[in-house]
Scaffold this motif. Sequence first.
Motif, mmCIF file in Angstrom:
data_model
loop_
_atom_site.group_PDB
_atom_site.id
_atom_site.type_symbol
_atom_site.label_atom_id
_atom_site.label_comp_id
_atom_site.label_asym_id
_atom_site.label_seq_id
_atom_site.Cartn_x
_atom_site.Cartn_y
_atom_site.Cartn_z
ATOM 1 N N GLY A 184 0.794 -1.217 0.000
ATOM 2 C CA GLY A 184 0.000 0.000 0.000
ATOM 3 C C GLY A 184 0.828 1.268 0.000
ATOM 4 O O GLY A 184 0.363 2.323 0.451
ATOM 5 N N MET A 185 2.040 1.193 -0.508
ATOM 6 C CA MET A 185 2.947 2.338 -0.516
ATOM 7 C C MET A 185 3.296 2.751 -1.941
ATOM 8 O O MET A 185 2.997 2.033 -2.899
ATOM 9 N N THR A 186 3.937 3.903 -2.070
ATOM 10 C CA THR A 186 4.412 4.380 -3.368
ATOM 11 C C THR A 186 5.885 4.764 -3.251
ATOM 12 O O THR A 186 6.464 4.739 -2.158
ATOM 13 N N MET A 187 6.467 5.168 -4.375
ATOM 14 C CA MET A 187 7.866 5.583 -4.381
ATOM 15 C C MET A 187 8.095 6.798 -3.488
ATOM 16 O O MET A 187 9.204 7.012 -2.999
ATOM 17 N N ASP A 188 7.051 7.570 -3.253
ATOM 18 C CA ASP A 188 7.194 8.749 -2.392
ATOM 19 C C ASP A 188 7.464 8.367 -0.942
ATOM 20 O O ASP A 188 7.881 9.221 -0.143
#
Length: 354
Positions: A184-188
């Motif tokens: 549930g994460m992104t590169m940010d």
Amino acid sequence: MKQKKFGFIQTGATLLASVAMLSSLLACGNTNSADGSADAAGGNSSAAPAKSPVSVKTAYAPFIGGIGIYALDDKKFDLDHNVDLKIGAFGATSPLMSVMTGDVDMAFTTLQSYLVSVNALIEEGSDITTLPKIVYLHNASTGADGIVADASIKSVADLKGKSVSAQYGEVTHYMLAKALASAGMTMDDVKLVDMGPGKGGAAFVAGSVDAATTFEPYLSQGTTSRDGNIIISTADMENTILDVVVVSAKNAAEKPEWLLNTLKAVEDATQYIEGDLDAAAELTADDLQVSAEEVKAMFPTVHLYTLADNVEGIGEGGWIYDTMQDVVDFYTSIGIIKEPFDVTQLVSTDFLWE
């Protein structure tokens, strides 16, 4: 490493001269007589005289996923199908351009590299229908690639705020983004350190980054040198990093007999390896410049796609189209692809024999 099949990829002025010569040779050799462009299901007339094997040039980056190619050569499965496969290492020219120039007849390349190259050519004005096509799935990483992190990081979720190496715009970048998405994460959510898998793995071992998106042997080295954890790998991410077989649009359309026969030889080699890994490891250790025991230890980290896998993967409704679209969507999200394209135009299903 055996030298008889390697070293034909050239660059610069030598490449230009070679392409001119190869173009004329390929025009004669790969036609394979008057019936060389028979459809994929067709065969030779029973009255036709025996023909000499057709020379087929291919390029491959040597690693465990290439075990089938080397076994094919050593066991002469190619000659059984009236083709003589010549294996060359990639040089400065990209796999896609090597196919387009005629320097090789087919190339084995990662799906990500292929799609990025296709996009660059489309942006330069090429018609997508004229670009090299995927005709077969060859192998997938099933543990050879992953993310190794220090002892305090137990899961992908624990990467939040940490420094993680991956090469921007390359397959490791894509893999890291997929891994983060699974939590549930992104590169940010991480601090990207732009490094290739080799440099990133070495940086992790040296303690310069908290985690590295890399491959073997750096995954294993990281777990021992820093008491690290492999928090996710391609064993957990099916069909994320895979190699496809690419040929020119012309050959995909004309369906020369040598192309189908080469893919049949690839399938024979795959079945041989699956049936006798011990013997296959002995055959290919030299080519991979490792011991037979090391070949056997590495083999579970890759999956060699069979004909049945290809029917499921690139046939009607196959999973490859969603995977390709996902890759295009990722590269669009980071600005490398500016105008998405129709991935279905890049696959030929004409070589899935019964």
